[in-house]
Design a protein around this motif. Structure first.
Motif, short mmCIF file in Angstrom:
data_model
loop_
_atom_site.label_atom_id
_atom_site.label_comp_id
_atom_site.label_asym_id
_atom_site.label_seq_id
_atom_site.Cartn_x
_atom_site.Cartn_y
_atom_site.Cartn_z
N TRP A 1 7.13 -90.26 31.61
CA TRP A 1 6.54 -91.61 31.98
C TRP A 1 7.40 -92.69 31.38
O TRP A 1 7.78 -92.51 30.12
CB TRP A 1 5.22 -91.63 31.23
CG TRP A 1 4.12 -90.72 32.30
CD1 TRP A 1 4.33 -90.31 33.54
CD2 TRP A 1 2.92 -90.42 31.79
NE1 TRP A 1 3.29 -89.54 33.90
CE2 TRP A 1 2.58 -89.61 32.70
CE3 TRP A 1 2.35 -90.56 30.76
CZ2 TRP A 1 1.14 -88.76 32.75
CZ3 TRP A 1 1.22 -89.75 30.50
CH2 TRP A 1 0.49 -88.98 31.44
N ASP A 2 7.54 -93.61 31.96
CA ASP A 2 8.28 -94.89 31.24
C ASP A 2 7.50 -96.01 31.55
O ASP A 2 7.54 -96.83 32.49
CB ASP A 2 9.55 -95.18 31.88
CG ASP A 2 10.44 -96.33 31.29
OD1 ASP A 2 10.08 -96.45 30.22
OD2 ASP A 2 11.62 -96.65 31.83
N PRO A 3 6.34 -96.26 30.63
CA PRO A 3 5.32 -97.38 31.31
C PRO A 3 5.93 -98.91 30.86
O PRO A 3 6.92 -98.97 29.86
CB PRO A 3 4.26 -97.22 30.22
CG PRO A 3 4.88 -96.13 29.09
CD PRO A 3 5.93 -95.58 29.65
N PRO A 4 5.81 -99.84 31.78
CA PRO A 4 6.19 -101.03 31.70
C PRO A 4 5.68 -101.70 30.58
O PRO A 4 6.15 -103.02 30.21
CB PRO A 4 5.91 -101.80 32.91
CG PRO A 4 4.71 -101.00 33.60
CD PRO A 4 4.72 -99.58 32.87
N GLU A 5 4.53 -101.32 30.00
CA GLU A 5 3.94 -102.31 28.95
C GLU A 5 3.60 -101.70 27.56
O GLU A 5 3.47 -100.54 27.55
CB GLU A 5 2.24 -102.47 29.51
CG GLU A 5 1.57 -103.46 28.89
CD GLU A 5 0.19 -103.58 29.20
OE1 GLU A 5 -0.68 -103.84 28.42
OE2 GLU A 5 -0.05 -103.67 30.47
N THR A 6 3.91 -102.33 26.44
CA THR A 6 3.48 -101.96 25.22
C THR A 6 2.58 -102.58 24.40
O THR A 6 2.25 -103.82 24.90
CB THR A 6 4.74 -101.76 24.26
OG1 THR A 6 5.23 -103.16 24.08
CG2 THR A 6 5.96 -100.90 24.99
N ALA A 7 1.71 -101.85 23.64
CA ALA A 7 0.70 -102.72 22.75
C ALA A 7 0.32 -101.89 21.86
O ALA A 7 1.09 -100.71 21.31
CB ALA A 7 -0.51 -102.79 23.80
N ASP A 8 -0.75 -102.15 21.13
CA ASP A 8 -1.13 -101.68 19.63
C ASP A 8 -2.35 -100.87 19.76
O ASP A 8 -3.38 -101.59 20.68
CB ASP A 8 -1.17 -102.66 18.53
CG ASP A 8 -1.58 -101.96 17.50
OD1 ASP A 8 -2.10 -101.01 17.13
OD2 ASP A 8 -1.64 -102.89 16.10
N SER A 9 -2.59 -99.65 19.68
CA SER A 9 -3.78 -99.01 20.06
C SER A 9 -4.80 -99.34 19.13
O SER A 9 -6.04 -98.84 19.40
CB SER A 9 -3.47 -97.38 19.94
OG SER A 9 -3.21 -97.04 18.61
N HIS A 10 -4.46 -99.70 17.80
CA HIS A 10 -5.43 -100.04 16.91
C HIS A 10 -6.21 -98.84 16.23
O HIS A 10 -7.30 -98.69 15.86
CB HIS A 10 -6.44 -101.04 17.25
CG HIS A 10 -6.26 -102.18 17.97
ND1 HIS A 10 -5.76 -103.38 16.80
CD2 HIS A 10 -5.98 -102.77 19.00
CE1 HIS A 10 -5.48 -104.36 17.62
NE2 HIS A 10 -5.44 -104.03 18.94
N MET A 11 -5.19 -97.64 16.44
CA MET A 11 -5.65 -96.45 15.77
C MET A 11 -4.87 -96.10 14.82
O MET A 11 -3.72 -96.32 14.67
CB MET A 11 -5.53 -95.28 17.23
CG MET A 11 -6.54 -95.75 18.09
SD MET A 11 -6.23 -94.68 19.76
CE MET A 11 -6.97 -92.95 19.34
N ARG A 12 -5.41 -95.28 14.08
CA ARG A 12 -4.57 -94.43 12.83
C ARG A 12 -5.07 -93.10 12.62
O ARG A 12 -6.15 -92.73 12.89
CB ARG A 12 -4.95 -95.41 11.56
CG ARG A 12 -4.61 -94.88 10.30
CD ARG A 12 -4.81 -95.75 9.29
NE ARG A 12 -6.24 -95.76 8.86
CZ ARG A 12 -6.86 -94.98 8.24
NH1 ARG A 12 -6.15 -94.30 7.44
NH2 ARG A 12 -8.30 -95.04 7.92
N ILE A 13 -4.12 -92.45 12.20
CA ILE A 13 -4.28 -90.85 11.97
C ILE A 13 -4.12 -90.74 10.65
O ILE A 13 -2.99 -90.92 10.03
CB ILE A 13 -3.50 -89.77 12.70
CG1 ILE A 13 -3.61 -90.12 14.20
CG2 ILE A 13 -3.98 -88.28 12.39
CD1 ILE A 13 -2.60 -89.32 14.89
N ALA A 14 -5.25 -90.30 9.87
CA ALA A 14 -4.98 -90.19 8.06
C ALA A 14 -4.47 -89.00 7.79
O ALA A 14 -4.28 -88.25 8.75
CB ALA A 14 -6.52 -90.20 7.62
N ALA A 15 -4.09 -89.10 6.71
CA ALA A 15 -3.42 -87.73 6.13
C ALA A 15 -4.10 -86.50 6.36
O ALA A 15 -3.52 -85.36 6.52
CB ALA A 15 -2.86 -88.06 4.68
N ASP A 16 -5.32 -86.47 6.27
CA ASP A 16 -6.17 -85.12 6.37
C ASP A 16 -6.44 -84.84 7.92
O ASP A 16 -7.22 -84.17 8.11
CB ASP A 16 -7.49 -85.74 5.70
CG ASP A 16 -8.55 -86.50 6.27
OD1 ASP A 16 -8.11 -87.35 7.19
OD2 ASP A 16 -9.60 -86.58 5.59
#
Length: 182
Positions: free
Chosen positions: A32-47
């Motif tokens: 996939w080569d999507p035309p749009e980029t954005a911030d997901s407002h997501m985070r994966i913590a170290a745990d």
């Protein structure tokens, strides 16, 4: 349809694990080569806990679904990719956590916090980082993403290494991996 986690890793043979890995169908993110980029407002913590807008995602099925869309680019940035949009995601350490390991028939199979199963080897190598007294071990998962081994999984690997020859390295699918950083 409710999600049914796979059986306990210890109850599966290496053949059953390999079949489960082969049967897992993942979205073709790399195509996939999507035309749009954005911030997901997501985070994966170290745990391994996933957050959206500061709140933990409490539904394991959502985490599993999102994890199939993950990739990491050559600059180390993690992304959630769909055909329409590529969204950045903050990852504190590694995108996954390896929570169990099984040694059988010259291979090491790992279960991740997302219930994915990965067999270490040339395509999914282990690497040791950090201080030799307190190393951090990482397993290549897919699309540039890695899993950090949790403490109990690391200790299981040390037991496997010591039982198979006394040095702190393990072998899986013909590839040897040191358990301490160089």
């Amino acid at each position: 349809m409710p999600y049914e986690p796979p059986p306990d890793l210890a109850a599966l043979s290496l053949i059953e694990i390999a079949e489960a890995v082969a049967a897992r169908r993942l979205p073709p993110v790399e195509k996939w080569d999507p035309p749009e980029t954005a911030d997901s407002h997501m985070r994966i913590a170290a745990d391994g806990t996933w957050f959206h807008e500061g709140r933990p995602i409490g539904r394991p099925a959502m985490v599993r679904a999102f994890s199939t869309l993950l990739m990491r680019d050559k600059d180390g940035q993690h992304w959630l990719v769909t055909p329409e949009c590529k969204q950045s995601i903050e990852v504190e350490d590694a995108a996954f956590v390896a929570v169990d390991v099984k040694a059988e028939g010259g291979a090491l199979a790992f279960r991740l916090n997302t219930d994915d199963m990965i067999v270490a080897g040339p395509d999914n190598p282990l690497r040791a980082e950090g201080d030799p007294d307190v190393p951090a071990l990482y397993l290549a998962v897919r699309r540039g993403c890695e899993a950090r081994l949790n403490r109990s999984t690391y200790l299981q690997l040390v037991d496997i290494a010591l039982a198979s020859g006394g040095n702190l390295s393990v072998t899986s699918q013909g590839a040897t991996f040191p358990l301490v950083p160089a």
